[in-house]
Enzyme design. Structure first.
Site, PDB file in Angstrom:
ATOM      1  N   LYS A   1       8.345   6.414  -4.760  1.00  0.00           N
ATOM      2  CA  LYS A   1       9.337   6.051  -3.762  1.00  0.00           C
ATOM      3  C   LYS A   1       8.785   4.875  -2.983  1.00  0.00           C
ATOM      4  CE  LYS A   1      12.025   7.662   0.109  1.00  0.00           C
ATOM      5  NZ  LYS A   1      12.476   8.815   0.880  1.00  0.00           N
TER       6      LYS A   1
ATOM      7  N   LYS B   1      12.627   5.709  -7.114  1.00  0.00           N
ATOM      8  CA  LYS B   1      13.576   5.301  -6.073  1.00  0.00           C
ATOM      9  C   LYS B   1      13.075   4.082  -5.336  1.00  0.00           C
ATOM     10  CE  LYS B   1      15.451   7.289  -1.857  1.00  0.00           C
ATOM     11  NZ  LYS B   1      15.525   8.508  -1.105  1.00  0.00           N
TER      12      LYS B   1
END
Ligand code: PBG
Length: 330
Positions: free
Chosen positions: A199, A251
């Site tokens: 992330k 992400k």
């Protein structure tokens, strides 16, 4: 003039032939819909930076969840938005069975739990008054190990609410192992962990922070990854797998398709990608300005994420795109 020896165009001549040789496919079951539910709301409220996306009331969340499942989505990812007075330094509302996220999870599980996969964001940022994903130490730094204990409490609370998959998004070291241990010792061995593996500290979360009424000042660069780094994502993936992750997530999606492909390459569990708020808003803004054909652009984006290797993807277009796909196959 010699004839070309090879003619790749031959396989592109007819729609049926193109369909036969398509490498990546997009099916409703690949799409997971992120949804926001806000404490104290009686009506859904539009999120200005994300046209078409709302903060739900508990009742409207139930209805929208059932519509999305009807459209055929593969799962739902629920985010809770507590009222300001429910936030504190420890993010206690996240672990409270009566907190907005856990009550809404129980609602959604009761409504559609038999027919879909109910997932919950497992993080503290929506619940802490300072807006960080972890607890702060006396110097205001995010305290990794103290945070792990809190994550484990959140996981158990979400499991008691009936969730099928918990999704730790805080990027603390050791979070998967801590959550697995917490779940198992409370008897929740069947609850799966979707680990946010890679992330990144991304500008593309901007509209989401508005969606969850984030109180964050500063940034998350001491825990989220540096957008400059690629190999580090594989290291994070191996650690998450070692700690017991059932599913991995990359992400954002679009600026990180190389990372996604790398993580898929080192993983022996399914890997998903999160097409985040800013990626959604950019397209919606361009469509409103008349610059893009909405359905074509969205379909191309979602297909590209599948092509890069995602087994499933989180997208705010999930229910709508699932409807398009179903309509096409009739
Ligand atoms: C943090 C979290 C974030 C998103 C989901 N969970 C980002 C952040 O604030 O750092 C972003 C989702 C999106 O932008 O669509 N718990």
């Amino acid at each position: 003039m010699p004839f070309p020896e090879s003619r790749p165009r031959r396989l592109r001549t007819r729609p049926a032939l193109r369909r036969l040789v398509a490498e990546a496919s997009l099916e409703p079951r690949h799409l997971v819909l992120p949804m926001f539910v806000a404490e104290g709301r009686t009506e859904p409220a539009p999120i200005p930076g994300m046209p078409g996306v709302v903060q739900h009331s508990r009742a409207s969340l139930r209805r929208a969840a059932s519509e999305a499942v009807e459209a055929g989505v593969g799962g739902l990812m629920i985010f809770g938005v507590p009222e300001p007075q429910s936030k504190d330094a420890l993010g206690s509302a996240g672990a409270d069975a009566d907190g907005i996220l856990n009550t809404a999870l129980a609602d959604v599980v009761a409504e559609v739990g038999a027919d879909t996969v109910v997932m919950a964001d497992l993080c503290l940022d929506e619940f802490t008054d300072h807006g960080h994903c972890g607890l702060l130490d006396a110097n205001g730094r995010v305290d990794n190990d103290a945070t792990l204990e809190q994550y484990s409490l959140l996981a158990v609370a979400q499991a008691e609410a009936g969730v099928h998959v918990v999704a730790p998004s805080g990027m603390m070291d050791g979070q998967v192992a801590a959550i697995r241990a917490g779940l198992d010792s409370a008897g929740h061995t069947e609850v799966a962990i979707l680990a946010y593996t890679a992330k990144y500290a991304s500008a593309f979360y901007g509209p989401f922070r508005e969606a969850v009424a984030s109180t964050l000042r500063g940034d998350r660069r001491t825990y989220q990854q540096d957008p400059a780094n690629r190999r580090e994502a594989s290291r994070e993936a191996l650690l998450d797998l070692d700690e017991g992750a059932d599913l991995l997530l990359v992400k954002p999606a679009l600026s990180y398709l190389d990372v996604l492909t790398d993580v898929v390459g080192v993983s022996d569990v399914p890997v998903g990608a999160y097409n985040v708020s800013g990626e959604y808003s950019m397209v919606e803004a361009a469509v409103r300005a008349g610059y893009l054909d909405r359905r074509a652009a969205v379909t191309e984006i979602l297909t590209s994420i599948r092509r890069a290797g995602a087994a499933f993807l989180l997208t705010y277009w999930a229910a709508e795109a699932a409807g398009w796909i179903r309509g096409d196959s009739k």
